[in-house]
Motif scaffolding. Structure first.
Motif, PDB file in Angstrom:
ATOM      1  N   ALA A   1     -28.936   7.933 -31.969  1.00 48.17           N
ATOM      2  CA  ALA A   1     -28.650   9.359 -31.850  1.00 48.17           C
ATOM      3  C   ALA A   1     -28.051   9.938 -32.900  1.00 48.17           C
ATOM      4  O   ALA A   1     -27.158   9.293 -33.662  1.00 48.17           O
ATOM      5  CB  ALA A   1     -27.828   9.553 -30.531  1.00 48.17           C
ATOM      6  N   THR A   2     -28.244  11.183 -33.172  1.00 45.05           N
ATOM      7  CA  THR A   2     -27.531  11.927 -34.299  1.00 45.05           C
ATOM      8  C   THR A   2     -26.033  12.289 -34.050  1.00 45.05           C
ATOM      9  O   THR A   2     -25.098  12.249 -34.660  1.00 45.05           O
ATOM     10  CB  THR A   2     -28.508  13.196 -34.755  1.00 45.05           C
ATOM     11  N   VAL A   3     -26.238  12.820 -32.680  1.00 50.79           N
ATOM     12  CA  VAL A   3     -24.762  13.100 -32.009  1.00 50.79           C
ATOM     13  C   VAL A   3     -24.592  12.440 -30.845  1.00 50.79           C
ATOM     14  O   VAL A   3     -25.749  12.638 -29.918  1.00 50.79           O
ATOM     15  CB  VAL A   3     -24.763  14.587 -31.878  1.00 50.79           C
ATOM     16  N   SER A   4     -23.648  11.588 -30.410  1.00 55.09           N
ATOM     17  CA  SER A   4     -23.533  11.002 -29.308  1.00 55.09           C
ATOM     18  C   SER A   4     -22.292  11.414 -28.767  1.00 55.09           C
ATOM     19  O   SER A   4     -21.083  11.312 -29.286  1.00 55.09           O
ATOM     20  CB  SER A   4     -23.352   9.449 -29.316  1.00 55.09           C
ATOM     21  N   ILE A   5     -22.304  11.893 -27.440  1.00 55.23           N
ATOM     22  CA  ILE A   5     -21.077  12.341 -26.913  1.00 55.23           C
ATOM     23  C   ILE A   5     -20.955  11.409 -25.516  1.00 55.23           C
ATOM     24  O   ILE A   5     -21.632  11.279 -24.763  1.00 55.23           O
ATOM     25  CB  ILE A   5     -21.287  13.736 -26.218  1.00 55.23           C
ATOM     26  N   GLN A   6     -19.799  10.511 -25.783  1.00 52.76           N
ATOM     27  CA  GLN A   6     -19.519   9.547 -24.870  1.00 52.76           C
ATOM     28  C   GLN A   6     -18.083   9.656 -24.040  1.00 52.76           C
ATOM     29  O   GLN A   6     -17.517   8.940 -23.295  1.00 52.76           O
ATOM     30  CB  GLN A   6     -19.498   8.102 -25.291  1.00 52.76           C
ATOM     31  N   SER A   7     -17.548  10.901 -24.346  1.00 52.80           N
ATOM     32  CA  SER A   7     -16.347  11.334 -23.708  1.00 52.80           C
ATOM     33  C   SER A   7     -16.516  12.545 -22.515  1.00 52.80           C
ATOM     34  O   SER A   7     -17.161  13.212 -22.774  1.00 52.80           O
ATOM     35  CB  SER A   7     -15.332  11.589 -24.614  1.00 52.80           C
ATOM     36  N   ASP A   8     -15.501  12.214 -21.383  1.00 55.99           N
ATOM     37  CA  ASP A   8     -15.714  13.346 -20.226  1.00 55.99           C
ATOM     38  C   ASP A   8     -15.281  14.490 -20.917  1.00 55.99           C
ATOM     39  O   ASP A   8     -14.289  14.535 -21.916  1.00 55.99           O
ATOM     40  CB  ASP A   8     -14.816  12.912 -19.267  1.00 55.99           C
ATOM     41  N   ASP A   9     -15.652  15.565 -19.957  1.00 57.80           N
ATOM     42  CA  ASP A   9     -15.134  17.047 -20.311  1.00 57.80           C
ATOM     43  C   ASP A   9     -15.394  17.603 -21.648  1.00 57.80           C
ATOM     44  O   ASP A   9     -14.574  18.218 -22.371  1.00 57.80           O
ATOM     45  CB  ASP A   9     -13.587  17.104 -20.029  1.00 57.80           C
ATOM     46  N   SER A  10     -16.380  17.065 -22.450  1.00 58.44           N
ATOM     47  CA  SER A  10     -16.599  17.581 -23.975  1.00 58.44           C
ATOM     48  C   SER A  10     -17.818  18.340 -23.819  1.00 58.44           C
ATOM     49  O   SER A  10     -18.629  18.653 -22.819  1.00 58.44           O
ATOM     50  CB  SER A  10     -16.936  16.141 -24.508  1.00 58.44           C
ATOM     51  N   GLN A  11     -17.892  19.153 -25.233  1.00 63.84           N
ATOM     52  CA  GLN A  11     -18.835  20.179 -25.155  1.00 63.84           C
ATOM     53  C   GLN A  11     -19.437  20.332 -26.567  1.00 63.84           C
ATOM     54  O   GLN A  11     -18.830  19.899 -27.543  1.00 63.84           O
ATOM     55  CB  GLN A  11     -18.325  21.427 -24.861  1.00 63.84           C
ATOM     56  N   VAL A  12     -20.793  20.610 -26.701  1.00 61.10           N
ATOM     57  CA  VAL A  12     -21.296  20.898 -27.853  1.00 61.10           C
ATOM     58  C   VAL A  12     -22.007  22.549 -27.844  1.00 61.10           C
ATOM     59  O   VAL A  12     -22.588  22.720 -26.871  1.00 61.10           O
ATOM     60  CB  VAL A  12     -22.339  19.974 -28.273  1.00 61.10           C
ATOM     61  N   ARG A  13     -21.399  23.371 -28.868  1.00 60.44           N
ATOM     62  CA  ARG A  13     -21.868  24.698 -28.714  1.00 60.44           C
ATOM     63  C   ARG A  13     -22.217  25.293 -29.856  1.00 60.44           C
ATOM     64  O   ARG A  13     -21.809  24.906 -31.238  1.00 60.44           O
ATOM     65  CB  ARG A  13     -20.432  25.564 -28.212  1.00 60.44           C
ATOM     66  N   ASN A  14     -23.088  26.170 -30.027  1.00 62.82           N
ATOM     67  CA  ASN A  14     -23.347  27.224 -31.110  1.00 62.82           C
ATOM     68  C   ASN A  14     -23.971  26.420 -32.311  1.00 62.82           C
ATOM     69  O   ASN A  14     -23.427  26.726 -33.421  1.00 62.82           O
ATOM     70  CB  ASN A  14     -22.315  27.942 -31.407  1.00 62.82           C
ATOM     71  N   LEU A  15     -24.624  25.356 -32.147  1.00 63.41           N
ATOM     72  CA  LEU A  15     -25.302  24.570 -33.476  1.00 63.41           C
ATOM     73  C   LEU A  15     -26.491  24.117 -33.419  1.00 63.41           C
ATOM     74  O   LEU A  15     -27.043  24.160 -32.122  1.00 63.41           O
ATOM     75  CB  LEU A  15     -24.199  23.772 -33.915  1.00 63.41           C
ATOM     76  N   THR A  16     -27.210  23.174 -34.291  1.00 54.42           N
ATOM     77  CA  THR A  16     -28.361  22.784 -34.188  1.00 54.42           C
ATOM     78  C   THR A  16     -28.124  21.238 -34.209  1.00 54.42           C
ATOM     79  O   THR A  16     -27.537  20.639 -35.261  1.00 54.42           O
ATOM     80  CB  THR A  16     -29.483  23.239 -35.188  1.00 54.42           C
ATOM     81  N   VAL A  17     -28.860  20.491 -33.511  1.00 54.28           N
ATOM     82  CA  VAL A  17     -28.753  18.855 -33.765  1.00 54.28           C
ATOM     83  C   VAL A  17     -30.133  18.407 -33.710  1.00 54.28           C
ATOM     84  O   VAL A  17     -30.817  18.580 -32.866  1.00 54.28           O
ATOM     85  CB  VAL A  17     -28.065  18.264 -32.323  1.00 54.28           C
ATOM     86  N   THR A  18     -30.408  17.716 -34.865  1.00 56.14           N
ATOM     87  CA  THR A  18     -31.967  17.379 -35.264  1.00 56.14           C
ATOM     88  C   THR A  18     -31.671  15.728 -35.379  1.00 56.14           C
ATOM     89  O   THR A  18     -30.993  15.364 -36.178  1.00 56.14           O
ATOM     90  CB  THR A  18     -32.358  17.971 -36.200  1.00 56.14           C
ATOM     91  N   ASN A  19     -32.869  15.133 -34.992  1.00 52.58           N
ATOM     92  CA  ASN A  19     -33.222  13.905 -35.501  1.00 52.58           C
ATOM     93  C   ASN A  19     -34.446  14.133 -36.273  1.00 52.58           C
ATOM     94  O   ASN A  19     -35.614  14.435 -35.761  1.00 52.58           O
ATOM     95  CB  ASN A  19     -33.159  12.946 -34.447  1.00 52.58           C
ATOM     96  N   ASP A  20     -34.430  13.980 -37.621  1.00 54.01           N
ATOM     97  CA  ASP A  20     -35.693  14.071 -38.290  1.00 54.01           C
ATOM     98  C   ASP A  20     -36.301  12.908 -38.888  1.00 54.01           C
ATOM     99  O   ASP A  20     -37.139  12.928 -39.838  1.00 54.01           O
ATOM    100  CB  ASP A  20     -35.376  15.176 -39.715  1.00 54.01           C
ATOM    101  N   PHE A  21     -36.116  11.604 -37.917  1.00 55.82           N
ATOM    102  CA  PHE A  21     -37.012  10.840 -38.295  1.00 55.82           C
ATOM    103  C   PHE A  21     -38.618  11.003 -38.542  1.00 55.82           C
ATOM    104  O   PHE A  21     -39.165  11.833 -37.630  1.00 55.82           O
ATOM    105  CB  PHE A  21     -36.888   9.652 -37.335  1.00 55.82           C
TER     106      PHE A  21
END
Length: 692
Positions: free
Chosen positions: A465-485
């Protein structure tokens, strides 16, 4: 997930247990659909505030009837927005509880009422909350008079006004008494050994929710009524009544009384014996669901003029009257909620009812000027104008077990890095600060079959994973997440390549572009006994094979799912691959669009993933109220790994567009009745996603 041509590659998965207090999800505003990345507008702004945030408990609001807008009050949120004060004396508690302005009052000590039996007259717009397990009110309680509203009493132990006479007629000393109040939430308290009622809801008090409390060692426990009017609306759920003789509760002339997932326990061999359990009196209409009655005498009884609709309750060692009859109401026409299994209720409440160490803590202490803890904002900028030049460095700077939100504000730019938010750093928001979600990009190109640089083996699917969120009550907003393999250059290795992985509970993914090919968005949980709910909204998700997958409980709402051709230019794939544990919710795609520049009738909506041949899972995907392009097959579900999808849970409801179709054995459609149990709030349970 697997290459479409090949056999399933089995990977380890961990399961989620969804058991919680229901809380309706606030409906989001409708958005107009269009074409391409301008669907929601290329210039869509971030929606989360990076300025301040209170501890998580301070943003909690009531569920049930206390959440229903009525009598000029929109829900119940107590003193939120007012000053936070910490009190350790009776004088300070009374000063702030009776004040005209809103307060969050944190009780951080044992406070003895003087005189015994004193009931503080609470004013409107108050939260009175115990600091962890430290807040005790001894020898008295609280009184909410006519018209008092928007009050939360939470996480306190209120005890010991008992004067030595069991059926005491002379000492009306209650823990909480309400006369004509409305919009009150009584939650996670320990109420015991009072001279009169633990809770008295009287004289047309309405819009009350009583949840997750321990009520014990008392005679007249919880009375509702003292009125000829049939106006009161109450929700009573997840409460543990133990060694209480009567009024458990007694409900007189309530317009709507919804009782569910309560545990009523009469322990044999003690000096307190139950005379009755839940009692529907007068003209009450009561709905009683999935509660557990242990050893109770007369567990459920009703007057001839009252109604009790029972369903799903368990009665163990009970005796005497157990009655039902009449017509009541449908609670879901007022609010959403999720039922726990009745058989699970005793264990659930023994571990979860009463004061919690996590509630009322992490707020500052002191005087009237004390405010809720402010969020920390960390800035990231490639050009060095921020505190950090990489997102991961900002994550590393977040203290372990941070008690309140940390916003990592990422300035526009392309950040080629792997980002991991570990499980011991909750309440983290990663948020792009640009005017468009395309302005801020986090990108990397690992794949499952690639060797790790340290020689310790391959990444595996989650590790890619490019971005891994492993913690409770967390957020990702207003951006791009890409895996370009680049699959075309690396057909010699396993090519699952995750862009974004979540493995925690209460995760918000808002206003994102999530780009990948195979296994783009992996949605998991931290462990078998952990919750794993994810709310995805206002976002774009692209991919081709099993690109929304995992065992978490997921809502994808008001988003666009874009189908991509394979590395060799062919059109074929699967949108979802759930591996949902039995009796839990899987993937819900709601009010969204599925389209893309691929061949007609080339994509399935999903297939059923049984990791490692696991026969205990029951994969689920529901696609409802969405627009399906012609790319979707007329038989939209597929088998996987030798398991028939028809033995699992796949369905549609009121989809439109050229890829939609009518009901058949190969295309199950929910009935209207079934659809009422497969809505967003049913998926999210007691959690309402917010920006804070």
């Amino acid at each position: 997930m697997t290459e479409i041509r090949g056999k399933a590659r089995h990977r380890r998965r961990r399961t989620a247990v969804v058991a919680g207090v229901p809380l309706a999800l606030a409906a989001a505003g409708a958005m107009a659909y269009g074409n391409g990345l301008g669907l929601f507008g290329e210039d869509a702004q971030q929606t989360a505030s990076a300025a301040t945030a209170a501890p998580a408990w301070a943003d909690d609001v009531a569920d049930g009837f206390a959440s229903v807008n009525a009598k000029g009050q929109n829900g119940t949120y107590g003193g939120r927005g007012g000053k936070t004060v910490t009190v350790k004396t009776l004088a300070d508690l009374e000063k702030y509880a009776t004040a005209a302005e809103p307060y969050v009052i944190v009780v951080a000590a044992t406070i003895n009422m003087n005189p015994v039996g004193k009931e503080i007259k609470v004013a409107s717009d108050k939260t009175i909350v115990g600091q962890g397990t430290a807040g005790h009110i001894v020898g008295g309680g609280f009184f909410l008079g006519q018209g008092v509203h928007n009050v939360i009493i939470r996480n306190l132990t209120i005890r010991d006004s008992y004067q030595g006479t069991w059926n005491d007629k002379d000492h009306d000393f209650d823990a909480i008494q309400m006369d004509g109040a409305h919009h009150v939430w009584i939650d996670h308290n320990d109420l015991r050994h009072m001279a009169d009622g633990l809770i008295d809801s009287r004289k047309d008090t309405t819009n009350v929710t009583v949840s997750w409390n321990k009520l014990s060692n008392n005679n007249k426990t919880f009375g509702i009524g003292w009125t000829e009017n049939v106006t009161a609306d109450l929700t009573i759920h997840h409460n543990w009544f133990r060694e209480t003789e009567q009024r458990n509760p007694s409900t007189d002339n309530a317009a709507h009384a919804h009782l569910y997932n309560n545990y009523l326990e009469d322990v044999s061999g003690t000096s307190i014996n139950s005379s009755y359990g839940n009692y529907s009196r007068g003209r009450t209409k009561m709905v009683l669901e999935n509660s557990y009655f242990q050893g109770m005498k007369n567990p459920v009884q009703k007057d001839s003029t009252a109604a009790v609709v029972q369903r799903g309750n368990v009665f163990s060692g009970t005796s005497g009257r157990n009655e039902s009859g009449g017509t009541a109401f449908d609670p879901k026409s007022y609010y959403s909620y999720t039922l726990d299994k009745a058989a699970d209720v005793p264990a659930l409440l023994k571990s979860g009812a009463g004061p919690r160490s996590s509630i009322g803590t992490a707020s500052t202490t002191g005087t009237e000027d004390t405010k809720a803890a402010a969020a920390t904002t960390l800035t990231v900028a490639k050009d060095g104008s921020g505190q950090y030049t990489s997102v991961q460095k900002a994550v590393d700077a977040v203290p372990a077990n941070n008690p309140s939100r940390v916003v990592i504000a990422v300035k526009p730019g392309t950040y080629r890095e792997v980002v991991k938010v570990p499980a011991n750093k909750p309440h983290v928001t990663i948020q792009g600060t640009g005017g468009s979600r395309k302005d801020t990009v986090i990108v990397y190109g690992n794949a499952a079959g690639m060797q790790k640089p340290d020689g310790s083996g391959t990444y595996g699917t989650p590790g890619s994973a490019t971005v891994s969120i492993q913690s409770d009550d967390s957020q990702v907003r207003n951006l791009t997440v890409t895996n370009d393999f680049d699959e075309a250059k690396h057909q010699d290795i396993a090519n699952q390549a995750v862009a974004l992985l979540t493995s925690a509970d209460r995760i918000v993914l808002d206003s994102l572009i999530i780009n990948g090919d195979q296994d783009t968005l992996e949605l998991e949980t931290a462990a078998k006994d952990k919750l794993g709910r994810v709310y995805v909204t206002n976002s774009y998700i692209t991919g081709n094979v099993d690109f929304i997958f995992g065992r978490a409980t997921v809502v994808i709402d008001k988003s666009v799912i874009t189908l991509k051709k394979r590395w060799n230019g062919t059109s074929a794939g699967y949108v979802t691959a759930p591996s949902t544990p039995a009796d839990r919710k899987g993937i819900l795609i709601n009010r969204s669009t599925i389209n893309g520049d691929v061949s007609a009738a080339s994509f399935h909506l999903g297939r059923n993933w049984h990791p490692g041949g696991d026969t205990t899972v029951d994969p689920q995907t529901t696609v409802r109220n969405s627009t399906l392009s012609a790319a979707i097959k007329s038989t939209p579900w597929s088998d996987m790994g030798g398991f028939s999808w028809k033995d699992d849970r796949f369905a549609e409801y009121k989809n439109t567009g050229p890829g939609s179709g009518s009901a058949s054995s190969n295309r199950p459609q929910l009935t209207d009745a079934q659809a009422t149990g497969q809505e967003v709030a049913d998926w999210l349970g007691n959690w309402t996603p917010t920006a804070s």
